[in-house]
Motif scaffolding. Structure first.
Motif, PDB file in Angstrom:
ATOM      1  N   PHE A 124      -2.715   7.312  16.525  1.00 45.45           N
ATOM      2  CA  PHE A 124      -3.612   6.961  15.382  1.00 45.45           C
ATOM      3  C   PHE A 124      -4.899   7.877  15.442  1.00 45.45           C
ATOM      4  CE2 PHE A 124      -7.740   4.833  14.934  1.00 45.45           C
ATOM      5  CZ  PHE A 124      -7.680   4.679  13.670  1.00 45.45           C
ATOM      6  N   ALA A 125      -5.609   8.159  16.500  1.00 45.68           N
ATOM      7  CA  ALA A 125      -6.737   8.941  16.507  1.00 45.68           C
ATOM      8  C   ALA A 125      -6.684  10.481  15.992  1.00 45.68           C
ATOM      9  CB  ALA A 125      -7.396   8.842  17.679  1.00 45.68           C
ATOM     10  N   THR A 126      -5.525  10.947  16.401  1.00 45.87           N
ATOM     11  CA  THR A 126      -5.233  12.399  16.082  1.00 45.87           C
ATOM     12  C   THR A 126      -4.875  12.435  14.743  1.00 45.87           C
ATOM     13  OG1 THR A 126      -3.057  12.014  16.968  1.00 45.87           O
ATOM     14  CG2 THR A 126      -4.489  13.332  18.432  1.00 45.87           C
ATOM     15  N   MET A 127      -4.091  11.558  14.178  1.00 44.56           N
ATOM     16  CA  MET A 127      -3.808  11.610  12.718  1.00 44.56           C
ATOM     17  C   MET A 127      -5.041  11.259  11.764  1.00 44.56           C
ATOM     18  SD  MET A 127      -0.476  12.637  12.645  1.00 44.56           S
ATOM     19  CE  MET A 127      -1.010  13.367  13.777  1.00 44.56           C
ATOM     20  N   VAL A 154      -4.072   2.324  12.001  1.00 41.02           N
ATOM     21  CA  VAL A 154      -3.871   1.754  13.236  1.00 41.02           C
ATOM     22  C   VAL A 154      -2.997   0.757  13.541  1.00 41.02           C
ATOM     23  CG1 VAL A 154      -5.572  -0.145  13.504  1.00 41.02           C
ATOM     24  CG2 VAL A 154      -5.252   1.482  15.433  1.00 41.02           C
ATOM     25  N   GLY A 155      -2.614   0.087  12.253  1.00 38.75           N
ATOM     26  CA  GLY A 155      -1.508  -0.978  12.555  1.00 38.75           C
ATOM     27  C   GLY A 155      -0.080  -0.434  12.759  1.00 38.75           C
ATOM     28  N   GLY A 156       0.201   0.744  12.285  1.00 37.35           N
ATOM     29  CA  GLY A 156       1.605   1.401  12.558  1.00 37.35           C
ATOM     30  C   GLY A 156       1.571   1.642  14.163  1.00 37.35           C
ATOM     31  N   ALA A 157       0.605   2.386  14.482  1.00 37.33           N
ATOM     32  CA  ALA A 157       0.515   2.782  15.845  1.00 37.33           C
ATOM     33  C   ALA A 157       0.572   1.596  16.879  1.00 37.33           C
ATOM     34  CB  ALA A 157      -0.625   3.641  16.059  1.00 37.33           C
ATOM     35  N   TYR A 158      -0.458   0.638  16.524  1.00 32.49           N
ATOM     36  CA  TYR A 158      -0.188  -0.451  17.278  1.00 32.49           C
ATOM     37  C   TYR A 158       1.223  -1.275  17.471  1.00 32.49           C
ATOM     38  CZ  TYR A 158      -5.462  -0.809  17.745  1.00 32.49           C
ATOM     39  OH  TYR A 158      -6.596  -0.705  18.171  1.00 32.49           O
ATOM     40  N   PHE A 159       1.920  -1.098  16.270  1.00 32.96           N
ATOM     41  CA  PHE A 159       3.318  -2.099  16.215  1.00 32.96           C
ATOM     42  C   PHE A 159       4.262  -1.039  17.161  1.00 32.96           C
ATOM     43  CE2 PHE A 159       7.430  -2.035  14.493  1.00 32.96           C
ATOM     44  CZ  PHE A 159       7.861  -3.301  14.554  1.00 32.96           C
ATOM     45  N   THR A 215       0.925  -1.188   0.067  1.00 39.36           N
ATOM     46  CA  THR A 215      -0.164   0.022  -0.155  1.00 39.36           C
ATOM     47  C   THR A 215       0.832   1.175  -0.075  1.00 39.36           C
ATOM     48  OG1 THR A 215      -0.064  -0.074   2.484  1.00 39.36           O
ATOM     49  CG2 THR A 215      -1.784  -1.080   1.216  1.00 39.36           C
ATOM     50  N   LYS A 216       0.224   2.340  -0.102  1.00 41.08           N
ATOM     51  CA  LYS A 216       0.890   3.633  -0.095  1.00 41.08           C
ATOM     52  C   LYS A 216       1.492   3.856   1.240  1.00 41.08           C
ATOM     53  CE  LYS A 216       0.132   8.634  -1.112  1.00 41.08           C
ATOM     54  NZ  LYS A 216      -0.667   9.721  -1.460  1.00 41.08           N
ATOM     55  N   GLN A 217       0.813   3.508   2.332  1.00 41.67           N
ATOM     56  CA  GLN A 217       1.231   3.646   3.567  1.00 41.67           C
ATOM     57  C   GLN A 217       2.751   2.640   3.727  1.00 41.67           C
ATOM     58  OE1 GLN A 217      -1.931   3.188   3.394  1.00 41.67           O
ATOM     59  NE2 GLN A 217      -3.039   4.250   5.015  1.00 41.67           N
ATOM     60  N   MET A 218       2.670   1.680   3.344  1.00 46.93           N
ATOM     61  CA  MET A 218       4.063   0.902   3.301  1.00 46.93           C
ATOM     62  C   MET A 218       4.996   1.842   2.455  1.00 46.93           C
ATOM     63  SD  MET A 218       2.602  -2.885   2.545  1.00 46.93           S
ATOM     64  CE  MET A 218       1.658  -3.730   3.809  1.00 46.93           C
TER      65      MET A 218
END
Length: 267
Positions: A193-196, A128-133, A38-41
């Protein structure tokens, strides 16, 4: 949930405000029904490259009287080293954790600020996956630091505050367990995550609203788009500020958690 639809200017179609699908774009290189590169990756990988390139370039020609790039690199490093690491963890133990704090701060700073850069326009931590990690990584590290320093006794030190009367312990200990080992990692990740996600979604909604209002035939409605534009610019600036603050807050909390583990016997 069905998206809100409004009549378009020509009344022949509908206007659909942006939703989560506007931020979580389709995979660039799909390899499954709901999976892919994905673009995030891509932005995460680019952030590693950009950060490494900048600090390698800044430190390549080390001079007694630093040039502009070296000066900037030293100031950025010094900010994390002294203002977060040394001031929070303490002068005796902080140096071992400076690389972690340094990497976390600039990784988050760039990945957040992507959302304010044209063409990139996507804070990767809005997924949220990045923030969790990252929060999970920090969770394992500070618990590991406590266990390494105090052994299994750390688990007691972390949940049994000193100086608390014994008859209050049955109330305090469960609260400390929930607070330290459950609520702490959840809030650490969800705050980022929520603020972003919320900030970028508001800006996207304002931009779509401007396009919708301009497309209307009514001159008064078109004029309202100017007010929405002013609001969108203000929110854009606020979001940029929050992007920087959230990188700082996440790194600062990491330092606080590590300090709590290093000095658990002093609490």
């Amino acid at each position: 949930m069905t998206p809100l639809t409004l009549p378009a200017a020509d009344n022949s179609s509908t206007f659909t405000p942006p939703g989560l699908e506007s931020l979580h774009l389709p995979a660039i290189l799909p390899w499954g029904a709901d999976e892919g590169f994905t673009k995030q990756m891509l932005l995460v990988l680019l952030s590693v490259f950009f950060i490494a390139w900048f600090f390698i370039a800044a430190s390549r020609k080390q001079q007694l009287v630093p040039g502009k790039l070296q000066f900037l690199g030293e100031q950025l490093y010094g900010f994390v080293r002294n203002s977060i690491g040394k001031d929070v963890i303490g002068g005796r133990d902080f140096m071992a954790f400076v690389p972690l704090l340094f990497a976390l701060f600039f990784f988050l700073l760039l990945n957040n600020i992507y959302g304010a850069i044209p063409l990139f326009q996507l804070p990767t931590m809005s997924h949220v996956g990045g923030a969790y990690f990252l929060a999970g990584l920090v969770y394992v590290i500070w618990i590991g630091v406590g266990l390494k320093r105090f052994g299994i006794r750390y688990l007691k030190l972390a949940v049994v505050p000193s100086g608390v009367p014994w008859f209050i312990m049955p109330i305090v200990v469960p609260i400390e367990i929930i607070s330290n080992f459950i609520v702490r990692p959840m809030t650490h990740s969800l705050r980022l995550f929520a603020t972003m996600l919320a900030g970028h979604l508001v800006v996207a909604l304002a931009g779509s609203g401007i396009a919708f209002l301009i497309a209307q035939e009514n001159v008064l409605v078109k004029g309202i788009s100017v007010l929405v534009l002013v609001f969108a610019i203000a929110m854009y600036m606020l979001e940029a500020l929050i992007m920087v603050l959230q990188a700082y807050v996440f790194t600062l909390l990491t330092a606080i958690y590590i300090q709590g583990a290093v000095a658990a016997d002093a609490h």
